[in-house]
Design a protein around this motif. Sequence first.
Motif, PDB file in Angstrom:
ATOM      1  N   THR A 260       5.838   9.673  -3.264  1.00 19.67           N
ATOM      2  CA  THR A 260       5.141   8.419  -2.994  1.00 19.67           C
ATOM      3  C   THR A 260       5.713   7.798  -1.723  1.00 19.67           C
ATOM      4  O   THR A 260       6.926   7.639  -1.586  1.00 19.67           O
ATOM      5  CB  THR A 260       5.309   7.430  -4.163  1.00 19.67           C
TER       6      THR A 260
ATOM      7  N   ARG B   7       0.856  -1.196   0.000  1.00 21.79           N
ATOM      8  CA  ARG B   7       0.000   0.000   0.000  1.00 21.79           C
ATOM      9  C   ARG B   7       0.882   1.231   0.000  1.00 21.79           C
ATOM     10  O   ARG B   7       1.739   1.403   0.876  1.00 21.79           O
ATOM     11  CB  ARG B   7      -0.926   0.014   1.221  1.00 21.79           C
TER      12      ARG B   7
ATOM     13  N   THR C 179      -2.578  -1.306  -2.872  1.00 23.26           N
ATOM     14  CA  THR C 179      -2.061  -0.847  -4.158  1.00 23.26           C
ATOM     15  C   THR C 179      -1.790  -2.036  -5.066  1.00 23.26           C
ATOM     16  O   THR C 179      -2.020  -1.987  -6.281  1.00 23.26           O
ATOM     17  CB  THR C 179      -0.768  -0.034  -3.941  1.00 23.26           C
TER      18      THR C 179
END
Length: 240
Positions: free
Chosen positions: A23, A15, A64
């Motif tokens: 990020t 994730r 993710t």
Amino acid sequence: MKTPAGTLELINICRSYRIGPVTTDILKGIHLAVGTGDLVSIMGPSGSGKTTLMNIIGLLDRPTSGTCSLNGRDVSKLKDDERSRLRNTHIGFVFQSFQLLPQLTALENVRLPLVYRGAGRSQTNRRAHALLDRVGMASRKDHRPDQLSGGQKQRVAIARALVGEPTLLLADEPTGALDADTARDMMALLLQLNAEQRITILIITHDLMIARQCTRQVRIHDGRLLEAPTGGCGTAVLQP
């Protein structure tokens, strides 16, 4: 072959969050298999990814990448309405801050998950009464949260989590807002529910004494899981 209820499997769960050009990786390849009736504690420092992991398991967030399976079903890519329905029917939540609606009585708070399913008033009242009695709160059914102690609120919260007969119970710091004696009572109740009803329970906790009472103990650090070694009686041993 049908997968037993209360099973959970996480495969390479990652994730990440992106804010502008940056990020941040929160979970980094989580692998975890939980069987029916397991009682698992997850410990880790602040910022290690505990809450993010619990949100993914509880279908409040999506990974993710990777696969999350509940009761043998891949839930990673379900639509929002399917996730909400599965969450309501298979997962119970217990929070440190109780999350009771202040304007509702204990009975009304407990019956809410069944109301969301569209169940009738007679059925929801009967089931809520039974669960309040199960956790020793039947005599407080008409009390609002501001008329209850911390331990009483958590008992009501546990009853609400169980009213829909979930296969998986997620408890996020369930004793964190309680004094030591009340925390012991709450853990005793969770242990009893796990032993008698074979409910699969995952507990996020900072309390080593709580973690040591679980049959499996897992640490999360920097987005990765490490399961503690198992002792001779089948119970993992965590070092302070």
